[in-house]
Write a protein that holds these residues in place. Structure first.
Motif, PDB file in Angstrom:
ATOM      1  N   ALA A 268       0.809  -1.228   0.000  1.00  0.00           N
ATOM      2  CA  ALA A 268       0.000   0.000   0.000  1.00  0.00           C
ATOM      3  C   ALA A 268       0.839   1.273   0.000  1.00  0.00           C
ATOM      4  N   GLY A 269       2.150   1.168  -0.205  1.00  0.00           N
ATOM      5  CA  GLY A 269       2.995   2.355  -0.345  1.00  0.00           C
ATOM      6  C   GLY A 269       2.852   3.308   0.832  1.00  0.00           C
ATOM      7  N   ALA A 270       2.572   4.576   0.526  1.00  0.00           N
ATOM      8  CA  ALA A 270       2.487   5.612   1.571  1.00  0.00           C
ATOM      9  C   ALA A 270       1.298   5.415   2.510  1.00  0.00           C
ATOM     10  N   TRP A 271       0.375   4.521   2.139  1.00  0.00           N
ATOM     11  CA  TRP A 271      -0.785   4.222   2.988  1.00  0.00           C
ATOM     12  C   TRP A 271      -0.522   2.996   3.870  1.00  0.00           C
ATOM     13  N   SER A 272       0.710   2.497   3.897  1.00  0.00           N
ATOM     14  CA  SER A 272       0.994   1.239   4.599  1.00  0.00           C
ATOM     15  C   SER A 272       0.665   1.310   6.083  1.00  0.00           C
ATOM     16  N   GLU A 273       0.980   2.445   6.719  1.00  0.00           N
ATOM     17  CA  GLU A 273       0.728   2.525   8.163  1.00  0.00           C
ATOM     18  C   GLU A 273      -0.759   2.381   8.458  1.00  0.00           C
ATOM     19  N   GLU A 274      -1.585   2.918   7.540  1.00  0.00           N
ATOM     20  CA  GLU A 274      -3.041   2.838   7.716  1.00  0.00           C
ATOM     21  C   GLU A 274      -3.538   1.412   7.417  1.00  0.00           C
ATOM     22  N   VAL A 275      -3.094   0.840   6.299  1.00  0.00           N
ATOM     23  CA  VAL A 275      -3.616  -0.472   5.878  1.00  0.00           C
ATOM     24  C   VAL A 275      -3.053  -1.588   6.776  1.00  0.00           C
TER      25      VAL A 275
END
Ligand SMILES: Cc1cc2nc3c(=O)[nH]c(=O)nc-3n(C[C@H](O)[C@H](O)[C@H](O)COP(=O)(O)OP(=O)(O)OC[C@H]3O[C@@H](n4cnc5c(N)ncnc54)[C@H](O)[C@@H]3O)c2cc1C
Length: 380
Positions: free
Chosen positions: A200-207
């Motif tokens: 999820a790239g830059a959204w990894s912390e969220e996902v």
């Protein structure tokens, strides 16, 4: 509910490759992305990405990048399009800095071939560049660049040809894993699968919220400058370039089309708390830093720019990627925190994730990227 062997969340740089490798091996794959294919909202856009073997960040990357070279070559053969331009890389820095000693450590450990250049050699061989007094250079002939969006689109096109189902403009809002399998809920539907791959790239912390990794998002600007002389053109032998200077690390690519010469800063960058906070405009100080590099080190360029793009680095605390199985779920694996240097590995990380999803292990040399190293988590 539609059911698959594997679901890939995020079909950008690495996810497109994971979907391709899984589908190519005959698995029923669903790839989901919140944006369109080859979009410019994440970290895999902006025309080009540098690829090199003499890896200043750490010699451990060299065996993996050698595998990546083979994998890009195989992708090119299958898609029948040139994606990897081996035009060489000039690296310039102080002999006792981070760049030159780092490159030489990889060269020595892995017996790589590079040309070592004195200040005079740099001037004579590459008159288009100016380097500060006392600096030295390294030329890596086998380095070059990848056409970044075309690589993503090639993986996605072939994934589809091998039977993958790829859905766009569909955001994953929740996933759950049990010992029996996984379910994924999106803005449109719910799906189930045996395995989950999160890229999820830059959204990894969220996902990957349950993982608790500590990832920082840095805003990066790409600027395409006007070159009135033909010296900066790829056809005239201009290589890719990377400079370590007292004010930071800057890099660029030759002119490959009407868009001009792309230049960017690898160091620095404003931190944002979430990708939704990304602004498209460049601040005056970021613009000034790029202009100063161009006017100081790249002789044939003007500081008039033709195009600009914004992109995100997702940084781990030690600036090395995390590629592993999820510690709490045997049927979930992920790649996160590619820390501004991951695209050249996208194809091979996709293969490694396909291995982890289907065999629980991989023979590819990714041990040093494991999720259990110290300092990666908010609680560490
Ligand atoms: C300016 C810049 C220059 C760079 N230069 C180089 C270079 O020269 N060489 C190099 O090797 N690397 C370089 N990098 C790094 C490299 O480009 C990145 O590490 C790599 O592209 C990251 O790939 P990714 O798959 O992790 O992220 P992305 O390609 O951004 O993919 C993540 C995907 O996940 C999707 N997604 C996220 N959340 C969800 C959700 N909830 N539901 C559905 N989809 C979701 C996103 O839409 C996106 O498509 C650079 C990066 C930048 C920004």
């Amino acid at each position: 509910m539609a059911t698959y062997d594997a679901i890939v969340i995020g079909t950008g740089g690495v996810g497109s490759a994971a979907a391709y490798h899984l589908a190519r091996r005959g698995h029923r794959v669903l790839g989901l992305d919140r944006f369109s294919h080859g979009h410019d909202q994440g970290s895999s856009h902006g025309q080009t990405r540098m690829i090199r073997q003499a890896y200043f960040e750490h010699p451990d990357y060299v065996p993996l990048v050698k595998e990546a070279y083979k994998s890009w070559d195989a992708l090119e053969s299958e898609i029948r399009t040139k994606l990897f331009h081996r035009i060489g890389l000039l690296e310039v820095g102080p002999p006792d800095g981070v760049l030159i000693p780092g490159v030489l450590a990889s060269v020595e450990k892995h017996n790589l071939t590079v040309d070592r250049l004195s200040e005079n050699d740099i001037r004579n061989r590459f008159p288009m560049f100016r380097s500060p007094s006392g600096y030295v250079g390294i030329f890596e002939n086998d380095a070059g660049y990848l056409l970044v969006e075309q690589c993503v689109l090639a993986h996605l096109q072939l994934a589809q040809q091998h039977g993958a189902e790829l859905l766009t403009d569909e955001k994953v809002v929740e996933w759950n894993a049990t010992s029996r399998g996984i379910t994924v809920r999106t803005t449109r539907a719910e799906y189930s699968a045996g395995q989950l791959v999160v890229t999820a790239g830059a959204w990894s912390e969220e996902v990957l919220a349950s993982l608790g990794t500590s990832l920082r998002i840095l805003v990066k600007h790409l600027q395409w400058y006007v070159s009135p002389s033909s010296e900066m053109q790829q056809q005239r032998g201009c290589p890719t370039f990377f400079f370590e200077l007292p004010e930071g690390c800057f890099y660029g690519f030759p002119q490959i089309d009407h868009r001009g010469v792309k230049v960017a800063e690898h160091s620095g960058g404003v931190e944002i708390s979430h990708p939704s906070r990304l602004e498209q405009r460049i601040s005056q100080s970021d613009q000034q830093r790029l202009d100063n590099f161009v006017s100081g080190c790249v002789a044939p360029l003007t500081t008039r720019s033709l195009d600009h793009k914004v992109c995100m680095y997702t940084m781990t605390p030690d600036e090395h990627f995390i590629v592993d199985r999820h510690p709490d779920h045997h049927n979930v694996c992920f790649a996160a925190g590619l820390s501004g240097h991951g695209f050249k590995f996208a194809c091979i990380l996709g293969a490694a994730l396909a291995d982890l999803a289907t065999q629980q292990t991989t023979e590819l040399p990714i041990d040093f990227l494991r999720a259990n190293r110290p300092g990666l988590y908010k609680t560490d």
